[in-house]
Structure formats: C-alpha cells, structure tokens
Write a protein that holds these residues in place. Structure first.
Motif, PDB file in Angstrom:
ATOM      1  N   TYR A   1       1.257  -0.920  -0.363  1.00 13.47           N
ATOM      2  CA  TYR A   1       0.284  -0.042  -0.089  1.00 13.47           C
ATOM      3  C   TYR A   1       0.795   1.609   0.273  1.00 13.47           C
ATOM      4  O   TYR A   1       2.045   1.087   0.221  1.00 13.47           O
ATOM      5  CB  TYR A   1      -0.928   0.101   1.147  1.00 13.47           C
ATOM      6  CG  TYR A   1      -1.651  -1.298   1.214  1.00 13.47           C
ATOM      7  CD1 TYR A   1      -3.436  -0.817   0.382  1.00 13.47           C
ATOM      8  CD2 TYR A   1      -1.654  -2.099   2.400  1.00 13.47           C
ATOM      9  CE1 TYR A   1      -4.443  -1.928   1.037  1.00 13.47           C
ATOM     10  CE2 TYR A   1      -2.844  -3.208   2.597  1.00 13.47           C
ATOM     11  CZ  TYR A   1      -3.242  -2.669   1.214  1.00 13.47           C
ATOM     12  OH  TYR A   1      -4.521  -4.073   1.632  1.00 13.47           O
ATOM     13  N   ASP A   2       0.001   2.231  -0.906  1.00 14.82           N
ATOM     14  CA  ASP A   2       0.954   3.638  -0.656  1.00 14.82           C
ATOM     15  C   ASP A   2      -0.059   4.709  -0.094  1.00 14.82           C
ATOM     16  O   ASP A   2      -1.108   4.774  -0.526  1.00 14.82           O
ATOM     17  CB  ASP A   2       1.357   3.877  -1.697  1.00 14.82           C
ATOM     18  CG  ASP A   2       2.246   5.662  -2.006  1.00 14.82           C
ATOM     19  OD1 ASP A   2       1.587   6.221  -1.168  1.00 14.82           O
ATOM     20  OD2 ASP A   2       2.771   6.118  -2.717  1.00 14.82           O
ATOM     21  N   TYR A   3       0.075   4.356   1.409  1.00 15.87           N
ATOM     22  CA  TYR A   3      -1.729   4.869   1.387  1.00 15.87           C
ATOM     23  C   TYR A   3      -1.660   6.744   1.601  1.00 15.87           C
ATOM     24  O   TYR A   3      -2.972   7.573   1.239  1.00 15.87           O
ATOM     25  CB  TYR A   3      -1.343   5.486   3.122  1.00 15.87           C
ATOM     26  CG  TYR A   3      -2.438   4.064   3.730  1.00 15.87           C
ATOM     27  CD1 TYR A   3      -2.954   3.086   3.847  1.00 15.87           C
ATOM     28  CD2 TYR A   3      -0.389   2.908   3.813  1.00 15.87           C
ATOM     29  CE1 TYR A   3      -3.593   2.130   4.388  1.00 15.87           C
ATOM     30  CE2 TYR A   3      -1.077   2.135   4.779  1.00 15.87           C
ATOM     31  CZ  TYR A   3      -1.928   1.354   5.042  1.00 15.87           C
ATOM     32  OH  TYR A   3      -2.776   0.292   5.329  1.00 15.87           O
TER      33      TYR A   3
ATOM     34  N   ALA B   1      -2.691   0.634  -4.233  1.00 15.00           N
ATOM     35  CA  ALA B   1      -1.906  -0.674  -3.678  1.00 15.00           C
ATOM     36  C   ALA B   1      -1.549  -0.987  -4.689  1.00 15.00           C
ATOM     37  O   ALA B   1      -1.881  -0.930  -6.246  1.00 15.00           O
ATOM     38  CB  ALA B   1      -4.013  -1.630  -3.249  1.00 15.00           C
TER      39      ALA B   1
ATOM     40  N   GLN C   1      -3.208   6.891  -1.733  1.00 14.55           N
ATOM     41  CA  GLN C   1      -4.217   5.978  -2.051  1.00 14.55           C
ATOM     42  C   GLN C   1      -4.103   4.743  -2.758  1.00 14.55           C
ATOM     43  O   GLN C   1      -4.953   5.059  -3.735  1.00 14.55           O
ATOM     44  CB  GLN C   1      -5.306   7.177  -1.790  1.00 14.55           C
ATOM     45  CG  GLN C   1      -5.740   8.000  -0.795  1.00 14.55           C
ATOM     46  CD  GLN C   1      -6.920   8.309  -1.106  1.00 14.55           C
ATOM     47  OE1 GLN C   1      -7.763   8.988  -1.529  1.00 14.55           O
ATOM     48  NE2 GLN C   1      -8.078   8.783   0.086  1.00 14.55           N
TER      49      GLN C   1
ATOM     50  N   TRP D   1      -9.591   4.368  -4.036  1.00 13.43           N
ATOM     51  CA  TRP D   1      -7.906   4.180  -3.591  1.00 13.43           C
ATOM     52  C   TRP D   1      -8.054   3.701  -5.674  1.00 13.43           C
ATOM     53  O   TRP D   1      -8.799   3.399  -6.504  1.00 13.43           O
ATOM     54  CB  TRP D   1      -8.199   3.293  -3.008  1.00 13.43           C
ATOM     55  CG  TRP D   1      -7.696   3.686  -1.847  1.00 13.43           C
ATOM     56  CD1 TRP D   1      -8.073   3.954  -1.009  1.00 13.43           C
ATOM     57  CD2 TRP D   1      -6.149   3.300  -0.892  1.00 13.43           C
ATOM     58  NE1 TRP D   1      -7.927   5.041  -0.092  1.00 13.43           N
ATOM     59  CE2 TRP D   1      -6.080   3.755  -0.299  1.00 13.43           C
ATOM     60  CE3 TRP D   1      -5.188   2.710  -1.657  1.00 13.43           C
ATOM     61  CZ2 TRP D   1      -6.013   3.711   1.354  1.00 13.43           C
ATOM     62  CZ3 TRP D   1      -4.539   2.616  -0.396  1.00 13.43           C
ATOM     63  CH2 TRP D   1      -4.699   3.359   1.032  1.00 13.43           C
TER      64      TRP D   1
ATOM     65  N   HIS E   1       5.736  -4.839   5.635  1.00 13.91           N
ATOM     66  CA  HIS E   1       4.440  -4.381   5.937  1.00 13.91           C
ATOM     67  C   HIS E   1       3.724  -4.471   4.711  1.00 13.91           C
ATOM     68  O   HIS E   1       3.229  -3.707   3.853  1.00 13.91           O
ATOM     69  CB  HIS E   1       5.599  -2.768   4.844  1.00 13.91           C
ATOM     70  CG  HIS E   1       6.368  -2.485   6.362  1.00 13.91           C
ATOM     71  ND1 HIS E   1       5.822  -2.138   7.354  1.00 13.91           N
ATOM     72  CD2 HIS E   1       7.492  -2.040   6.891  1.00 13.91           C
ATOM     73  CE1 HIS E   1       6.165  -1.301   8.598  1.00 13.91           C
ATOM     74  NE2 HIS E   1       7.487  -1.909   7.704  1.00 13.91           N
TER      75      HIS E   1
ATOM     76  N   MET F   1     -10.721  -2.704  -2.485  1.00 11.91           N
ATOM     77  CA  MET F   1     -10.282  -1.224  -1.946  1.00 11.91           C
ATOM     78  C   MET F   1     -10.661   0.040  -1.827  1.00 11.91           C
ATOM     79  O   MET F   1     -12.040   0.041  -2.391  1.00 11.91           O
ATOM     80  CB  MET F   1      -8.819  -1.153  -2.958  1.00 11.91           C
ATOM     81  CG  MET F   1      -7.246  -1.247  -3.255  1.00 11.91           C
ATOM     82  SD  MET F   1      -7.065  -2.386  -1.500  1.00 11.91           S
ATOM     83  CE  MET F   1      -6.885  -0.889  -1.055  1.00 11.91           C
TER      84      MET F   1
END
Length: 68
Positions: A21-23, A28, A26, A58, A40, A54
């Motif tokens: 994930y790259d929060y 995946a 947003q 996202w 992670h 998702m």
C-alpha cells in the motif's frame, strides 16, 4: 524452503502474489510473490488476489507476469 501462506485470517492456501500500500497516494500495488516475506507487505493466495477490493477513490495497480 518453506512455502508462504496467504496473509488473510483463516486462509491456509499458498501465496501467489504480494500486496503493498501507498497510503499517501491512496494506491495499492499487487504483483508477483516477492522473493521473501516483508513486514509491511501482504502475501495473498489466488482467490484473495482475484477478490481484492479497495476503498472508493483508491487505485489498484496490478503487475502481471509474462506467460509463455
């Protein structure tokens, strides 16, 4: 070498893909199973890879491997 299992709770199937994930963006990213388990990242079986959903807004990037 020990096989890696799906990260989903109560799933005992063999993992075939790795999800990260790259929060901040947003996003995946779902790709081939990584060479080793990473704290992670989440390893998923083929069923959970196909069912991946998702939150709204996202982006999901799916990296496919080339098949002969």
């Amino acid at each position: 070498m020990r096989e890696r299992l799906c990260s989903k709770i109560a799933c005992a199937r063999e993992a075939v893909a790795t999800l990260t994930y790259d929060y901040g963006d947003q996003m995946a990213v779902l790709g081939p199973l990584g060479p080793e388990a990473v704290i992670h990242a989440h390893d998923l079986c083929s069923i959970h890879t196909e069912r991946l959903a998702m939150p709204r807004g996202w982006v999901v990037v799916r990296h496919e491997t080339l098949r002969a």
